[in-house]
Design a protein around this motif. Structure first.
Motif, PDB file in Angstrom:
ATOM      1  N   TYR A  55       0.832  -1.203   0.000  1.00  0.00           N
ATOM      2  CA  TYR A  55       0.000   0.000   0.000  1.00  0.00           C
ATOM      3  C   TYR A  55       0.870   1.259   0.000  1.00  0.00           C
ATOM      4  CZ  TYR A  55      -3.882  -3.141   0.973  1.00  0.00           C
ATOM      5  OH  TYR A  55      -4.818  -4.153   0.892  1.00  0.00           O
ATOM      6  N   ASN A 137      -5.960   5.757   8.337  1.00  0.00           N
ATOM      7  CA  ASN A 137      -6.833   4.597   8.139  1.00  0.00           C
ATOM      8  C   ASN A 137      -6.908   4.346   6.641  1.00  0.00           C
ATOM      9  OD1 ASN A 137      -9.558   3.315   7.483  1.00  0.00           O
ATOM     10  ND2 ASN A 137      -9.487   3.056   9.704  1.00  0.00           N
ATOM     11  N   LEU A 139      -8.644   2.344   4.568  1.00  0.00           N
ATOM     12  CA  LEU A 139      -9.923   2.308   3.859  1.00  0.00           C
ATOM     13  C   LEU A 139     -10.542   3.703   3.786  1.00  0.00           C
ATOM     14  CD1 LEU A 139     -12.156   0.854   2.391  1.00  0.00           C
ATOM     15  CD2 LEU A 139     -13.089   0.115   4.613  1.00  0.00           C
ATOM     16  N   ARG A 143     -11.114   5.751   0.163  1.00  0.00           N
ATOM     17  CA  ARG A 143     -12.406   6.296  -0.249  1.00  0.00           C
ATOM     18  C   ARG A 143     -12.298   7.791  -0.539  1.00  0.00           C
ATOM     19  NH1 ARG A 143     -16.242   3.034   4.102  1.00  0.00           N
ATOM     20  NH2 ARG A 143     -16.476   1.123   2.862  1.00  0.00           N
ATOM     21  N   TRP A 186      -8.321   2.927  -7.079  1.00  0.00           N
ATOM     22  CA  TRP A 186      -8.849   3.089  -5.724  1.00  0.00           C
ATOM     23  C   TRP A 186     -10.017   2.140  -5.486  1.00  0.00           C
ATOM     24  CZ3 TRP A 186      -4.985   4.668  -3.590  1.00  0.00           C
ATOM     25  CH2 TRP A 186      -4.238   5.761  -4.018  1.00  0.00           C
ATOM     26  N   ILE A 190     -10.064  -0.424  -2.443  1.00  0.00           N
ATOM     27  CA  ILE A 190     -11.192  -0.399  -1.510  1.00  0.00           C
ATOM     28  C   ILE A 190     -11.824  -1.785  -1.404  1.00  0.00           C
ATOM     29  CG2 ILE A 190     -13.561   0.456  -1.215  1.00  0.00           C
ATOM     30  CD1 ILE A 190     -12.504   3.143  -2.424  1.00  0.00           C
ATOM     31  N   GLU A 191     -12.035  -2.430  -2.554  1.00  0.00           N
ATOM     32  CA  GLU A 191     -12.633  -3.770  -2.548  1.00  0.00           C
ATOM     33  C   GLU A 191     -11.770  -4.748  -1.764  1.00  0.00           C
ATOM     34  OE1 GLU A 191     -14.255  -7.184  -5.708  1.00  0.00           O
ATOM     35  OE2 GLU A 191     -13.267  -5.373  -6.461  1.00  0.00           O
ATOM     36  N   LEU A 193      -9.580  -4.058   0.661  1.00  0.00           N
ATOM     37  CA  LEU A 193      -9.597  -3.734   2.085  1.00  0.00           C
ATOM     38  C   LEU A 193     -10.933  -4.113   2.717  1.00  0.00           C
ATOM     39  CD1 LEU A 193      -7.756  -0.311   1.879  1.00  0.00           C
ATOM     40  CD2 LEU A 193      -6.915  -2.351   3.062  1.00  0.00           C
ATOM     41  N   GLU A 194     -12.035  -3.890   1.982  1.00  0.00           N
ATOM     42  CA  GLU A 194     -13.353  -4.263   2.504  1.00  0.00           C
ATOM     43  C   GLU A 194     -13.478  -5.768   2.680  1.00  0.00           C
ATOM     44  OE1 GLU A 194     -16.163  -0.606   0.790  1.00  0.00           O
ATOM     45  OE2 GLU A 194     -16.090  -2.537  -0.256  1.00  0.00           O
ATOM     46  N   VAL A 199     -16.959  -3.351   5.497  1.00  0.00           N
ATOM     47  CA  VAL A 199     -17.174  -2.120   4.737  1.00  0.00           C
ATOM     48  C   VAL A 199     -17.258  -0.873   5.606  1.00  0.00           C
ATOM     49  CG1 VAL A 199     -18.343  -3.383   2.903  1.00  0.00           C
ATOM     50  CG2 VAL A 199     -19.693  -2.373   4.757  1.00  0.00           C
ATOM     51  N   VAL A 201     -15.909   1.831   8.447  1.00  0.00           N
ATOM     52  CA  VAL A 201     -14.693   2.393   9.041  1.00  0.00           C
ATOM     53  C   VAL A 201     -15.044   2.998  10.401  1.00  0.00           C
ATOM     54  CG1 VAL A 201     -12.925   4.175   8.768  1.00  0.00           C
ATOM     55  CG2 VAL A 201     -13.741   2.910   6.752  1.00  0.00           C
TER      56      VAL A 201
END
Length: 276
Positions: A55, A137, A139, A143, A186, A190-191, A193-194, A199, A201
């Motif tokens: 990351y 953070n 996620l 976003r 992104w 995001i997908e 990390l979710e 989903v 935070v």
């Protein structure tokens, strides 16, 4: 360590100077969703990234690419300002519509930067560090990055239709394509990390930790005239993480008390208990 390479990432070559377009381009350079913002946002997220190395590596890759985009836009603005003079501004102001909408050439391009790009938006407002998000953070930050790229690409698309200069449009097409990829990037992050943590935070504060307040996490309160909002996925069905089912509340009622704050000491000079 950063190393500058003389060649631009993509060719920047305008067909003809256009000082007023240079002013408009300032928005996607130094505006809230301009290249300076995403450059600083990604770099600070990368500088401060802890945990999985991929990351941090990805953030530094894209942050460094955005430095190149800032340079491209500065080159574009400089070319659009070639041979601009105070006389050009006076000529533009002769058209009342142009004068009222654009105000002519940005005088700071003449007075401050010497016909170069500025760290400001299209109205001359200086770029602001509060535009960037770097929370620590992953996620939440990813976003914010998707949001920034969405707004930035939208503005470049609008600028694209504000000029017929094919050279400028060619540059914009490259930027639009890269911003499209960055949105894909992104979304993919995001997908991923979710799928790891859920989903919501922050994942480290789970629903069960909300105790008696959990039921409030699934209610949609209709607080405006009409009931059209009841038709959305946010008002029916299951929560994205499967922890509960949404409930539409047509006439929500207040559940708290009426505040009754104490009057502070007279020395605060609030005059609430003052009588002549």
């Amino acid at each position: 360590m950063f190393r500058h390479q003389k060649e631009l990432q993509f060719e920047v070559k305008v067909d003809r100077p256009d000082p007023m377009l240079a002013r408009q381009v300032q928005e996607v350079l130094g505006g809230q969703f301009g290249e300076m913002t995403v450059m600083m946002q990604y770099l600070f997220q990368g500088f401060n990234c802890r945990g999985e190395e991929k990351y941090k590596d990805m953030l530094m890759d894209i942050g460094t690419e955005e430095i190149g985009h800032v340079e491209m836009l500065c080159s574009l603005i400089s070319q659009l300002l070639d041979n601009a003079s105070p006389e050009d501004q006076a000529e533009a102001a002769k058209d009342p519509v142009t004068a009222s909408i654009m105000g002519g050439i940005n005088p700071q391009h003449l007075l401050v930067s010497g016909l170069g790009g500025l760290p400001t938006n299209s109205n001359g407002v200086p770029w602001n560090g509060s535009y960037i998000v770097a929370s620590g953070n992953l996620l939440a930050d990813m976003r914010s990055n998707l949001h920034a790229e969405s707004q930035g690409r939208l503005q470049v698309a609008r600028l694209y239709h504000m000029t017929n200069d094919e050279g400028v449009r060619k540059t914009f097409r490259k930027m639009l394509a890269r911003d499209r990829y960055h949105q894909y990037q992104w979304m993919a992050a995001i997908e991923e990390l979710e799928s790891k943590n859920g989903v919501v935070v922050p994942a480290s504060f789970p629903p069960e930790a909300e105790e008696e307040a959990q039921e409030e996490a699934y209610k949609f309160w209709d607080l405006s005239e009409g009931e059209a909002s009841s038709e959305g996925l946010w008002a029916t069905g299951s929560a994205p993480d499967g922890t509960g089912h949404f409930e539409y509340v047509a006439n929500p009622v207040a559940k708290g008390q009426i505040p009754n704050p104490k009057i502070p000491a007279t020395e605060v000079h609030h005059d609430l208990d003052f009588k002549k």
